[in-house]
Design a protein around this motif. Structure first.
Motif, mmCIF file in Angstrom:
data_model
loop_
_atom_site.group_PDB
_atom_site.id
_atom_site.type_symbol
_atom_site.label_atom_id
_atom_site.label_comp_id
_atom_site.label_asym_id
_atom_site.label_seq_id
_atom_site.Cartn_x
_atom_site.Cartn_y
_atom_site.Cartn_z
ATOM 1 N N VAL A 130 0.744 -1.223 -0.085
ATOM 2 C CA VAL A 130 0.064 -0.159 0.090
ATOM 3 C C VAL A 130 1.057 1.270 0.008
ATOM 4 O O VAL A 130 0.665 2.169 -0.647
ATOM 5 C CB VAL A 130 -0.840 0.014 1.022
ATOM 6 C CG1 VAL A 130 -1.754 1.130 1.391
ATOM 7 C CG2 VAL A 130 -1.998 -1.146 1.180
ATOM 8 N N ALA A 131 1.859 1.121 1.031
ATOM 9 C CA ALA A 131 2.770 2.548 0.944
ATOM 10 C C ALA A 131 3.523 2.707 -0.429
ATOM 11 O O ALA A 131 3.852 3.940 -0.907
ATOM 12 C CB ALA A 131 3.807 2.228 1.980
ATOM 13 N N VAL A 132 4.144 1.626 -1.130
ATOM 14 C CA VAL A 132 4.745 1.900 -2.641
ATOM 15 C C VAL A 132 3.589 2.159 -3.470
ATOM 16 O O VAL A 132 3.869 3.338 -4.126
ATOM 17 C CB VAL A 132 5.270 0.495 -2.924
ATOM 18 C CG1 VAL A 132 5.640 0.542 -4.183
ATOM 19 C CG2 VAL A 132 6.439 0.151 -2.149
ATOM 20 N N ALA A 133 2.470 1.797 -3.351
ATOM 21 C CA ALA A 133 1.282 2.289 -4.398
ATOM 22 C C ALA A 133 0.896 3.895 -4.195
ATOM 23 O O ALA A 133 1.018 4.755 -5.152
ATOM 24 C CB ALA A 133 0.352 1.260 -4.289
ATOM 25 N N VAL A 134 1.040 3.906 -2.925
ATOM 26 C CA VAL A 134 0.565 5.603 -2.423
ATOM 27 C C VAL A 134 1.876 6.464 -3.074
ATOM 28 O O VAL A 134 1.583 7.443 -3.613
ATOM 29 C CB VAL A 134 0.435 5.852 -1.121
ATOM 30 C CG1 VAL A 134 0.339 7.105 -0.813
ATOM 31 C CG2 VAL A 134 -0.876 5.071 -0.693
ATOM 32 N N VAL A 135 3.131 6.188 -2.819
ATOM 33 C CA VAL A 135 4.082 6.772 -3.300
ATOM 34 C C VAL A 135 4.149 6.879 -4.700
ATOM 35 O O VAL A 135 4.412 8.040 -5.107
ATOM 36 C CB VAL A 135 5.458 6.244 -2.697
ATOM 37 C CG1 VAL A 135 6.683 7.205 -3.489
ATOM 38 C CG2 VAL A 135 5.774 6.304 -1.290
ATOM 39 N N ILE A 136 3.893 5.976 -5.398
ATOM 40 C CA ILE A 136 3.860 5.907 -6.747
ATOM 41 C C ILE A 136 2.763 6.923 -7.167
ATOM 42 O O ILE A 136 2.973 7.820 -8.193
ATOM 43 C CB ILE A 136 3.579 4.720 -7.517
ATOM 44 C CG1 ILE A 136 4.793 3.702 -7.116
ATOM 45 C CG2 ILE A 136 3.150 4.676 -9.050
ATOM 46 C CD1 ILE A 136 4.689 2.287 -7.627
ATOM 47 N N GLY A 137 1.388 6.687 -6.627
ATOM 48 C CA GLY A 137 0.336 8.020 -6.839
ATOM 49 C C GLY A 137 1.029 9.198 -6.707
ATOM 50 O O GLY A 137 0.493 10.133 -7.367
ATOM 51 N N LEU A 138 1.633 9.425 -5.515
ATOM 52 C CA LEU A 138 2.104 10.926 -5.203
ATOM 53 C C LEU A 138 3.100 11.367 -6.136
ATOM 54 O O LEU A 138 2.877 12.417 -6.390
ATOM 55 C CB LEU A 138 2.566 10.788 -3.597
ATOM 56 C CG LEU A 138 1.289 10.847 -2.779
ATOM 57 C CD1 LEU A 138 2.253 10.450 -1.239
ATOM 58 C CD2 LEU A 138 0.466 11.805 -2.510
ATOM 59 N N ALA A 139 3.892 10.328 -6.556
ATOM 60 C CA ALA A 139 4.931 10.921 -7.625
ATOM 61 C C ALA A 139 4.259 11.344 -8.897
ATOM 62 O O ALA A 139 4.508 12.325 -9.357
ATOM 63 C CB ALA A 139 5.951 9.741 -7.775
ATOM 64 N N ALA A 140 3.324 10.461 -9.259
ATOM 65 C CA ALA A 140 2.442 10.739 -10.554
ATOM 66 C C ALA A 140 1.846 12.271 -10.308
ATOM 67 O O ALA A 140 1.765 12.917 -11.318
ATOM 68 C CB ALA A 140 1.587 9.590 -10.862
ATOM 69 N N GLY A 141 1.185 12.381 -9.025
ATOM 70 C CA GLY A 141 0.714 13.562 -8.669
ATOM 71 C C GLY A 141 1.495 14.852 -8.968
ATOM 72 O O GLY A 141 1.137 15.873 -9.329
#
Length: 151
Positions: A130-141
């Protein structure tokens, strides 16, 4: 066909509905329309479709595990952050850029939960996914933040 299989079906439909709502919100952010009315109606339906069968499946035999606890907490974050974002955007307290970052982070959370529900890992891997997926989402953001223009 068992009650458990029906509960699993409704649970999956609820999860699909989360992604439908995220998609509608993302399109709305991109082209400048509010998805609040749709989210107000379908959000609670999605919550019921996820939570009621999910609790039934836990009680009927799946039991509490790290992956479903991480999924439940993550879903709560998705709902709370989504509600806050929607209200803030409607009241003019959040820019489209900030709402896009929120949207992508919630999309990452949702993808992390799908991974956990599919793989059923231990606590460390569940949280890490979940943390990796959120970091990827935030990076894309952060990348998308530069590209989104207020509509």
């Amino acid at each position: 066909m068992t009650l458990y299989s029906i509960a699993l079906f409704v649970h999956i439909v609820g999860a699909v509905l989360v992604f439908v709502l995220l998609t509608i919100e993302g399109v709305g952010l991109r082209v400048g329309f509010s998805s609040a009315a749709v989210n107000r109606v379908l959000g609670p339906i999605s919550a019921l479709a996820i939570l009621v069968p999910g609790f039934y499946m836990v009680a009927a035999g799946a039991g509490w595990s790290a992956w479903n606890l991480v999924g439940l907490v993550s879903y709560a974050f998705i709902a709370v952050i989504g509600t806050y974002t929607g209200i803030s955007v409607m009241r003019g307290r959040m820019s489209a850029q900030a709402a896009t970052v929120s949207w992508l982070a919630r999309g990452g959370l949702a993808l992390g939960v799908v991974f956990d529900m599919t793989v059923k890992p231990n606590l460390i891997v569940s949280i890490a996914a979940v943390a990796v997926a959120v970091v990827i989402g935030l990076a894309a953001g952060l990348v998308a933040r530069r590209e989104v223009q207020v509509a």
